[in-house]
Design an enzyme around this catalytic site. Sequence first.
Site, PDB file in Angstrom:
ATOM      1  N   GLY A   1       0.811  -1.217   0.000  1.00 36.47           N
ATOM      2  CA  GLY A   1       0.000   0.000   0.000  1.00 36.47           C
ATOM      3  C   GLY A   1       0.841   1.262   0.000  1.00 36.47           C
ATOM      4  O   GLY A   1       0.698   2.119  -0.850  1.00 36.47           O
ATOM      5  N   PHE A   2       1.691   1.422   1.020  1.00 33.54           N
ATOM      6  CA  PHE A   2       2.643   2.539   1.115  1.00 33.54           C
ATOM      7  C   PHE A   2       1.977   3.914   1.116  1.00 33.54           C
ATOM      8  O   PHE A   2       2.616   4.915   0.812  1.00 33.54           O
ATOM      9  CB  PHE A   2       3.672   2.467  -0.022  1.00 33.54           C
ATOM     10  CG  PHE A   2       4.216   1.091  -0.257  1.00 33.54           C
ATOM     11  CD1 PHE A   2       5.016   0.486   0.689  1.00 33.54           C
ATOM     12  CD2 PHE A   2       3.892   0.387  -1.403  1.00 33.54           C
ATOM     13  CE1 PHE A   2       5.506  -0.798   0.502  1.00 33.54           C
ATOM     14  CE2 PHE A   2       4.369  -0.899  -1.603  1.00 33.54           C
ATOM     15  CZ  PHE A   2       5.184  -1.489  -0.647  1.00 33.54           C
TER      16      PHE A   2
ATOM     17  N   GLY B   1       7.370   1.432   9.920  1.00 36.30           N
ATOM     18  CA  GLY B   1       6.968   1.412   8.517  1.00 36.30           C
ATOM     19  C   GLY B   1       7.578   2.485   7.656  1.00 36.30           C
ATOM     20  O   GLY B   1       7.883   2.252   6.488  1.00 36.30           O
ATOM     21  N   GLU B   2       7.774   3.688   8.215  1.00 33.92           N
ATOM     22  CA  GLU B   2       8.161   4.819   7.376  1.00 33.92           C
ATOM     23  C   GLU B   2       9.535   5.398   7.673  1.00 33.92           C
ATOM     24  O   GLU B   2      10.150   6.014   6.798  1.00 33.92           O
ATOM     25  CB  GLU B   2       7.098   5.919   7.490  1.00 33.92           C
ATOM     26  CG  GLU B   2       5.768   5.487   6.906  1.00 33.92           C
ATOM     27  CD  GLU B   2       4.650   6.476   7.206  1.00 33.92           C
ATOM     28  OE1 GLU B   2       4.340   7.287   6.322  1.00 33.92           O
ATOM     29  OE2 GLU B   2       4.095   6.427   8.316  1.00 33.92           O
TER      30      GLU B   2
ATOM     31  N   GLY C   1       1.298  -6.814   4.174  1.00 33.34           N
ATOM     32  CA  GLY C   1       2.550  -7.522   3.985  1.00 33.34           C
ATOM     33  C   GLY C   1       3.565  -7.269   5.078  1.00 33.34           C
ATOM     34  O   GLY C   1       4.658  -7.830   5.066  1.00 33.34           O
TER      35      GLY C   1
ATOM     36  N   LYS D   1      12.249 -10.161  12.639  1.00 33.07           N
ATOM     37  CA  LYS D   1      12.280 -10.489  11.214  1.00 33.07           C
ATOM     38  C   LYS D   1      11.420  -9.524  10.406  1.00 33.07           C
ATOM     39  O   LYS D   1      11.866  -8.951   9.400  1.00 33.07           O
ATOM     40  CB  LYS D   1      11.816 -11.928  10.984  1.00 33.07           C
ATOM     41  CG  LYS D   1      11.838 -12.371   9.531  1.00 33.07           C
ATOM     42  CD  LYS D   1      11.338 -13.799   9.356  1.00 33.07           C
ATOM     43  CE  LYS D   1      12.328 -14.786   9.950  1.00 33.07           C
ATOM     44  NZ  LYS D   1      11.931 -16.192   9.644  1.00 33.07           N
TER      45      LYS D   1
ATOM     46  N   GLY E   1       7.220   2.539  15.941  1.00 34.87           N
ATOM     47  CA  GLY E   1       6.808   2.411  14.548  1.00 34.87           C
ATOM     48  C   GLY E   1       7.987   2.248  13.618  1.00 34.87           C
ATOM     49  O   GLY E   1       8.994   2.952  13.743  1.00 34.87           O
TER      50      GLY E   1
END
Length: 726
Positions: A240-241, A692-693, A468, A622, A690
């Site tokens: 998605g991103f 993700g970014e 994912g 992981k 966090g």
Amino acid sequence: MTVIGRPLDRVDGRVKTTGAARFAAEHPYPGLAHAALVPATISRGRITTLHTGEASAVPGVIAVLTHLNAPELKPAPKVTPLRLSSLVSGTSVGYLQTDEVHWDGQPIAVVVAETSAAAREAAALVRADYAPAPAMVDFAAAEADARPQRGNPLMPGEAKKGDAEAALAAAPVALDLRYTTPPHHHNALEPHATTAVWDGDRLTVHDATQAIDWFRAHLAVRFGIPAADVRVLAPFVGGGFGGKVSIWPGTILAALAARATGRPVRLALTREDVYRTVGGRTPSIQRVALGATRDGKLTALVHTSVTRTGRVGGLPEQVTSQSRHLYDAENIFLRQSIVPLDLLSNTSMRAPGESIGTFALEAAIDELACELDLDPIELRMRNEPAVNPMDGKKFAHRMLREAYAVGAERFGWHERDPRPRSMRDGRWLVGMGVASAYHPSWRFAANVTVRLSADGTVLVRCGFQEMGMGGATAQAQIAADALGVPFEAVRVEYGDSALPMSPNAGGSAQTASVAGGVLEACGRLKRSLAAMARRTGGDTPETILRRANLPYAEAAAGSDTRFGRISGQVRFMANLLREQRRWVKAASGAQFCEVRVDPDTGEVRVSRWLGVFDIGTVVNAKTAASQLRGGIVMGLGMALSEETLVDPRTGRIMNAGLAEYHVPVHADIPPIEVSFLDDPDPTMPLGILGAGEVGITGVAAAVANAVHHATGTRVRDLPITLDKLL
């Protein structure tokens, strides 16, 4: 904790790798029809005539929907941070409701047919005549028309401390620099797709979304039905991103076509469709001006930006966000400006704002280090603040010094000769560069139920999104430790709006947000079991439940009633404002890059990478490492190849596909080492900041700084292509 932190395999790994997982375009329904979009070929104007006869004559065509025959669609809700679901509106356009055209690529018709091939063949035969109107589509030419953006509780606007311009003029050493970044587009492994089914006035949608609950609310508004009559399912999303946070024309028009034809309808976008109808990252023009003493103490920091939105939507980006927090300058001035254009709305793209903002700031810091003849890490450490530079707030968690110390040792930074063009490997010029990574940490409200059965198994239920990153695996690990059960005993249900509400997967906030709900529900469950044990006896959950003659015990965090949702929103905003007054929360890190550059051709090869990150508690070593590596890979694309080419005369995207929009491939990527400090933030659920970014932030700057060290050439305009080095 015995489960949290372990590098466990993803619980959905087998179904994904064997093809058993069904994505949005893979759900079969009896009588399923297929849809294809017809895009506008002007940037602004009106449709005067639509020629649909040839399309309608194609065998298998069921309907050609246009503004002349499409069902009614309600207007998009007004965007307001007071109702977070309103932020999901990709644009404000009423698709197929009027003859107006607002951007090149806007869908002006939808063809529905028995097969995908027939729908696409017919869509290519639809022709339109237009009355064009003047359009502004040239971002560079519109720079002078930019206006300062307004701030809000989620995204502050202008910031000022002291008189930065005066301090800059008086500084013994001063730099005043301009950087630019181009538009970028998402290229997720799974293009956007929707399968829509109506049962009377009840709508079911399978969608590639990372905002399930917000999609549900938006679809209810657009089709004039209660939210309870909309179900959105997205158990598997192929990346998605940020591109799948907002609701774009394909989703709306699939549901519209299903209502018009009375058939289940699938609309799967092609790669070109994604570029034409799904927003991407805004381009930017940035000014970074730095003033310093001869020994490297920053006296002035000016960071301003110009970005764009569409006239029909798009949100401003927090380009100067990291510049509020990274350096202890005596005087600071920050401003973000925007200009609306007749283009498709921009949208979130992995670390919106900070990804491009760190490029300019961290490249400028490197330039200042060269001007002062200081090591770039040493310059950063001399200006590392003890408290937030803008307002003196405490950092909830900050370990940048430790990240740089660990990274410099592991990367062999001491072997770097600081002189440009001084290091070689055969004919290759070798360069080493660093940059700081930074991304704010968020937490939103998430409703969760946890059920412990008499057989010792646990069921966690929450409608969060899995794109994912291993969300279900992480939450199972959290629940296992919270309840003291084996990881294998926990099952997680997610990806369905019928489950308890979760926030969207954005802002690197989902793991911490859902973890907060899981911990709260598990705490209530344990208290309930303890009270039950006092009445009936038993020393394990299984014996307690058996003695109470109960098949299971369940507890919840939050409520999905209308009052519960409103009160949850109020609590979120109150908590956000309260914490913003006390703390600055962020994930951070140090990016280390080594490049090799061919002196004759300008070819750049990234040969080695190390990222050392402070992301708080690492739930799964992981999946967290995979997240951060993915961000770094995306940052390498931003640095070296990715660029959406928009014709400044027409507003048409000229490289709408992977043939000409160059994303990194395996041969472009070096060994990427990722390291965590793994120190919890005490102000966040389970200490999670966090992952993700933050991985993409600082990457482009580290590459640019390494390229300068290798070649002596400064590239301030991304991407760093051959022509800029020759």
